[in-house]
Design a protein around this motif. Structure first.
Motif, mmCIF file in Angstrom:
data_model
loop_
_atom_site.group_PDB
_atom_site.id
_atom_site.type_symbol
_atom_site.label_atom_id
_atom_site.label_comp_id
_atom_site.label_asym_id
_atom_site.label_seq_id
_atom_site.Cartn_x
_atom_site.Cartn_y
_atom_site.Cartn_z
ATOM 1 N N PHE A 283 -1.298 5.149 9.531
ATOM 2 C CA PHE A 283 -1.835 3.650 8.246
ATOM 3 C C PHE A 283 -1.800 2.443 8.601
ATOM 4 C CE2 PHE A 283 -2.559 1.257 4.451
ATOM 5 C CZ PHE A 283 -3.213 1.962 3.479
ATOM 6 N N PHE B 56 1.161 -0.657 0.158
ATOM 7 C CA PHE B 56 -0.213 -0.315 0.144
ATOM 8 C C PHE B 56 0.812 1.491 0.035
ATOM 9 C CE2 PHE B 56 -3.654 -3.052 1.753
ATOM 10 C CZ PHE B 56 -4.267 -2.383 0.926
ATOM 11 N N THR C 71 -5.970 3.193 -7.674
ATOM 12 C CA THR C 71 -5.823 4.616 -6.838
ATOM 13 C C THR C 71 -7.301 4.513 -6.450
ATOM 14 O OG1 THR C 71 -3.927 5.416 -8.423
ATOM 15 C CG2 THR C 71 -4.706 7.181 -6.667
ATOM 16 N N TYR D 170 -4.389 -1.402 7.355
ATOM 17 C CA TYR D 170 -4.839 -2.651 6.776
ATOM 18 C C TYR D 170 -5.882 -3.389 7.827
ATOM 19 C CZ TYR D 170 -6.933 -5.691 2.433
ATOM 20 O OH TYR D 170 -7.540 -6.179 3.276
ATOM 21 N N VAL E 279 -9.302 0.597 5.472
ATOM 22 C CA VAL E 279 -7.635 1.622 5.413
ATOM 23 C C VAL E 279 -8.082 2.382 5.785
ATOM 24 C CG1 VAL E 279 -6.263 2.890 4.429
ATOM 25 C CG2 VAL E 279 -6.827 0.171 3.373
ATOM 26 N N THR F 43 -5.075 6.520 -2.435
ATOM 27 C CA THR F 43 -4.364 5.362 -1.523
ATOM 28 C C THR F 43 -4.708 4.789 -2.768
ATOM 29 O OG1 THR F 43 -6.075 6.423 0.315
ATOM 30 C CG2 THR F 43 -4.748 3.624 0.018
ATOM 31 N N THR G 213 0.713 5.859 -0.343
ATOM 32 C CA THR G 213 -0.347 7.330 -0.088
ATOM 33 C C THR G 213 0.220 7.647 -0.804
ATOM 34 O OG1 THR G 213 0.603 7.852 2.039
ATOM 35 C CG2 THR G 213 -1.513 6.320 2.030
#
Length: 571
Positions: free
Chosen positions: A204, A192, A276, A206, A213, A236, A194
């Motif tokens: 962050f 992942f 995205t 998940y 998220v 994200t 950002t």
């Protein structure tokens, strides 16, 4: 569509999707709009690159007279620069013509040094157009939000020193990209990341159990700060082949408050291997969130906590834009669960991005890709702007899948969507679960899953663009608000009492079918007014306008005509 609506849509579109880069916006320029000193009204703008990609970048500060629109002369600025609430620079700078260019050279260590000429009055640094002031050192070497604190110490004349001119603030962003490796439900690494166009992202996480998220970002909810925040934009990113979190749509939350659908957008076309998901919060959205938090009677937080949840139910249509943002494609499919061995109809509409109207006679190439290999390709023409393609996935064609539209309208432009095809075993299990649930009445089934019975019979298929328009209006506008849901409940009670009989007559009598199609076309046109409605007040206000308009067309005008005919016969 009215000129007014087109203009409104275009303004919103430009805010959300500027032409230079898809979603590529943040705070690269900020303007202090109303400074009043010695009966002179002027503004100060600060412009800074959002990406420090070169060894040196230029920052430009400009003072402009609000009345004459000319630069203010002999301005001395006292400038303080803050990052993460720490002051990293504070000094005087002089601009003879009101324009102050500063060359910044970021380094990772050492002290901050300034190179230029200094005056003898305040020690203000100045330069020339060919030899501007240079700042070197550990400054602007990290992404995030930078606050400029500005005071005006001289204007008009170099010796005209101003005391207590006031302190003004501007915020500018350097885009920050951060990786956040996470684990999936099988404890396998997932990359992942950002990208923030506002401030730094942290915390962050998940959660594979609930497929969500969460992350947060510092934010000052005070009105003085919010008044010059035009947009907060965060992305994200995660792999397109990460099927566990690859949902057709997502629900977004800020500080546990559900966001409007337009604030969360899926983007499968900017990057080849990554999906995205954009959070885009305009100033009005931020104020709405602030009011909702105040209603909870709790202190305002000092951050924005984002939450992104994979939707359990697919909400159509999915939307994707071409790279130029000239075209928009809406996509839906039937059945909603795409299973191997089961024929799937992919229903789509090619639209003009700026007017949102379907584009007739649109050529396209429809491509299906799995594991970076094409498994299906067909070229066709959407005569009315909308069309559908049917495809059946084989037993070995399951998993993450790309639906791609190429060479749209023979322009070479393209866009794509990511989805997941499930195997037949999963599909059979889902069918068994549905069968075990209590059966619902046909009327309720039509209400939840289908479109308008009369329109479906008139246009020949639930996949027709006109039926899809009605379904989108119901799901995206009406059912997302209390007033819209209440209206649909009452409407369905009345509508389903007679619509099956009308639909049967349409199927039995072609001429009657064509007459109904002609009759409902004006109504479908008026419903386009509702497409921009999001809030409770917008749905209520625009909904009442549509009802009044249709009453005028279908009752008022005929009644007026009948009265006129009667009067003529009497005469």
């Amino acid at each position: 569509m009215s000129i007014k609506k087109i203009l409104i849509f275009s303004i919103i579109f430009c805010l959300l999707f500027p032409a230079s880069s898809v979603y590529g916006h943040g705070l690269g320029i900020d303007t202090i709009s109303s400074i009043n000193i010695q009966e002179k009204q002027f503004s100060v703008s600060i412009e800074m690159p959002m990406y420090f990609e070169n060894e040196q970048e230029q920052i430009t500060i400009t003072a402009t007279d609000n009345e004459t629109d000319e630069n203010v002369n002999n301005v001395t600025y006292l400038i303080g620069i803050f990052y993460k609430d720490e002051m990293i620079l504070r000094n005087y700078f002089f601009a003879e013509n009101g324009i102050l260019p500063i060359i910044a050279t970021p380094t990772d260590d050492g002290d901050i040094t300034i190179v230029g000429d200094q005056d003898s009055l305040l020690g203000a640094w100045s330069g020339t157009e060919s030899n501007p002031v240079e700042i070197t050192g550990p400054i602007f070497n990290s992404g995030g939000l930078y606050t400029f604190e500005i005071e005006i110490r001289t204007i008009d004349e170099p010796t005209n020193v101003i005391e207590d001119s006031g302190v003004y603030f501007a915020d500018l962003t350097i885009v920050e990209s951060k990786p956040f490796p996470q684990k999936d439900k099988n404890n396998v690494d997932v990359e992942f990341s950002t990208k923030s166009y506002f401030d730094s992202i942290s915390n962050f996480q998940y959660n594979p159990d609930v497929k969500e998220v969460i992350f947060d970002m510092p934010f000052d909810w005070n009105e003085s700060q919010m008044s010059h925040v035009s947009v907060v934009h965060v992305e994200t990113h995660f792999p397109k082949d990460f099927a566990e979190f690859l949902s057709p749509s997502y629900t977004g939350y800020v500080n546990d408050i559900k966001l409007f659908k337009s604030s969360v957008t899926v983007d499968d076309y900017t990057y080849d291997d990554e999906r995205t998901v954009h959070f885009v919060l305009l100033q009005d959205h931020l104020r709405y969130l602030k009011n909702e938090m105040r209603a909870l009677e709790q202190p305002l937080p000092d951050k924005i906590e984002f939450k992104l949840v994979a939707s359990q139910e697919t909400k159509f249509p999915l939307i994707a834009y071409t790279a130029s943002e000239e075209f928009k494609v809406n996509l839906a499919w039937d059945p909603m669960d795409i299973e191997a061995g089961v024929p799937t109809n992919f229903v789509f509409t090619i639209r003009d991005s700026y007017t949102d109207s379907p584009m007739r006679l649109s050529d396209y190439t429809f491509v299906i890709i799995q594991n970076n290999e094409e498994i299906h390709r067909v070229t066709d023409n959407a005569e009315v702007g909308g069309d559908f393609e049917k495809f059946t996935f084989s037993e070995d064609q399951t998993g993450p899948t790309i639906i791609k539209f190429e060479n749209i309208r023979n322009t070479g432009q393209e866009t794509e969507f990511a989805l997941v095809v499930v195997d037949e075993i999963v599909g059979e299990k889902k069918i068994e679960e549905v069968v075990e649930e209590p059966a619902t009445a046909p009327q309720e089934s039509s209400e939840e899953g289908g479109g308008c019975l009369i329109a479906t019979a008139a246009y020949g298929s639930e996949l027709a663009p006109q039926v899809q328009q009605l379904r989108e209006l119901r799901d995206n506008q009406l059912m997302n608000t209390e007033s819209g849901s209440a209206f649909m409940t009452t409407f369905n009670d009345v509508y389903y009492s007679f619509s099956p009989y009308i639909a049967d007559l349409e199927r039995e009598h072609p001429l009657f079918k064509e007459a109904v199609k002609v009759a409902i076309t004006p109504m479908l046109s008026t419903l386009a007014i509702m497409e921009s409605a999001e809030t409770e007040s917008e749905v209520l206000g625009l909904g009442l306008s549509v009802i009044a308009l249709n009453l005028g067309m279908y009752i008022g005008l005929p009644a007026f005509g009948i009265v006129k005919v009667i009067q003529l016969r009497k005469n």
